[in-house]
Design an enzyme around this catalytic site. Structure first.
Site, mmCIF file in Angstrom:
data_model
loop_
_atom_site.group_PDB
_atom_site.id
_atom_site.type_symbol
_atom_site.label_atom_id
_atom_site.label_comp_id
_atom_site.label_asym_id
_atom_site.label_seq_id
_atom_site.Cartn_x
_atom_site.Cartn_y
_atom_site.Cartn_z
ATOM 1 N N THR A 14 72.333 44.206 31.249
ATOM 2 C CA THR A 14 72.442 42.950 30.438
ATOM 3 C C THR A 14 72.407 43.096 29.221
ATOM 4 O OG1 THR A 14 71.808 41.607 32.432
ATOM 5 C CG2 THR A 14 71.649 40.641 30.400
ATOM 6 N N THR A 93 67.920 45.252 34.265
ATOM 7 C CA THR A 93 66.697 45.106 34.707
ATOM 8 C C THR A 93 66.527 45.066 36.092
ATOM 9 O OG1 THR A 93 67.095 42.598 34.427
ATOM 10 C CG2 THR A 93 66.171 43.651 32.610
ATOM 11 N N ASP A 94 67.877 44.952 36.909
ATOM 12 C CA ASP A 94 67.534 44.884 38.146
ATOM 13 C C ASP A 94 66.881 46.004 38.955
ATOM 14 O OD1 ASP A 94 68.905 42.515 38.112
ATOM 15 O OD2 ASP A 94 70.919 43.056 39.110
#
EC number: 3.5.1.1
Length: 330
Positions: A14, A93-94
């Site tokens: 992201t 971030t996942d």
């Protein structure tokens, strides 16, 4: 006085995302190249001599063991160079917590390694990526960051790689360390540490991936009422060398599933019990007799990090007692 040299390795995510509207949540992860990402935060050039490299351009839900190996080897190459004082990895971030923990166990340097990401893409009206990256550079060049292990910098907080996890799907304060708390803060570049991880990492870690080209297959199975042996059997048929069972409560399996896991352990597959609960430890010899059944207790690691450690442990041994010692150590 010469500025410190920092290399930023971009993987996508992201923080490198771009969308058509500043007020809509839709975007494409990894769409922005590392050069454009760095150009968006010119203030970092006042702090350090910055070099950028593109490792991948993916959303972190696409992360693989092969990318982990590529990343760890490149980080080790860079930190072996005298002129490189720190490495920063921009990351989605996942799966940031898994990548950070993998590097925490495989990087062979005391120099700072910082992972940073964003919860809002760069095209969002209130993008968090630029400040996160600015803060990450400040953490990376701070002398107090030496020998702290790999850290995650997000939302003005510094978290140890072993302890950090993503607890919210959309909020900018998505990361926390439920069992220990954050190890420090960084506010507009001002870095303050309160504590540090006490588990072995980096130079103190026994894992060497320099000659490894592929990691062993380890699957995670999620427990629930009315569970069966179906997923256990599917993992075995797919060639899993290890199984992480995200059990109920203190890592407890449904009885039918436990029977299948016991058979798997007897066949030579390493079965490790973790918990679907968000904090606490999966303890040895509670409701489940690990020694009798041939299981390993993952202690305070969540399922996704337990998978990382088991993958690395299996590069050294498949002995249950030896792997239990590894989980008790790291």
């Amino acid at each position: 006085m010469a500025k410190p040299q920092v290399t930023i390795l971009a993987t996508g995510g992201t923080i490198a995302g771009s969308g058509e509207s500043s007020v809509k949540s839709s975007y494409s992860a990894g769409a922005v190249t590392v050069d454009k990402l760095l150009a968006a935060v010119p203030a970092i050039n006042d702090l350090a001599t910055i070099k950028g490299e593109q490792i991948s351009s993916i959303g972190s839900q696409e992360m693989t063991g092969k990318v982990w190996l590529k990343l760890a080897k490149r980080v080790n190459e860079l930190l072996a160079q005298k002129e490189t004082e720190a490495v920063i990895i921009t990351h989605g971030t996942d799966t940031m917590e898994e990548t950070a923990f993998f590097l925490n166990l495989t990087v062979k340097s005391q120099k700072p390694v910082v992972l940073v990401g964003a919860m809002r893409s760069g095209s969002s009206m209130s993008a968090d990526g630029p400040m996160n990256l600015y803060n990450a550079v400040n953490v990376a060049i701070n002398k107090a960051s030496t020998n702290k292990g790999v850290v995650i910098v997000m939302n003005d907080e510094i978290h140890a790689a072993r302890e950090a996890t993503k607890l919210n799907t959309t909020a900018v304060n998505a990361f926390a360390s439920p069992n220990t708390g954050k190890i420090g803060t960084v506010y507009y570049g001002k870095v303050e540490y309160f504590t540090q991880s006490v588990r072995p990492h980096t130079l103190a870690s026994e894992f060497d991936i320099s000659k490894i080209e592929e990691l062993p297959r380890v699957d995670i199975l999620y427990a629930h009422p009315d569970d069966t042996d179906v997923l256990v059997n599917a993992a075995l048929q797919a060639g899993a060398k290890g199984i992480i069972h995200a059990g109920m409560g203190n890592g407890n399996p449904f009885p039918l599933t436990q029977n299948a896991l016991e058979k798997a352990a007897k066949s030579g597959v390493v079965v490790a019990r973790s918990s679907r609960v968000g904090s606490g430890s999966t303890t040895q010899e509670a409701e489940v007799d690990d020694k009798k059944l041939g299981f390993v207790a993952t202690e305070s690691l969540n399922p996704q990090k337990a998978r990382v450690l088991l993958m690395l442990a299996l590069t050294k041994t498949s002995d249950r007692e030896a792997i239990q010692k590894i989980f008790s150590t790291y």
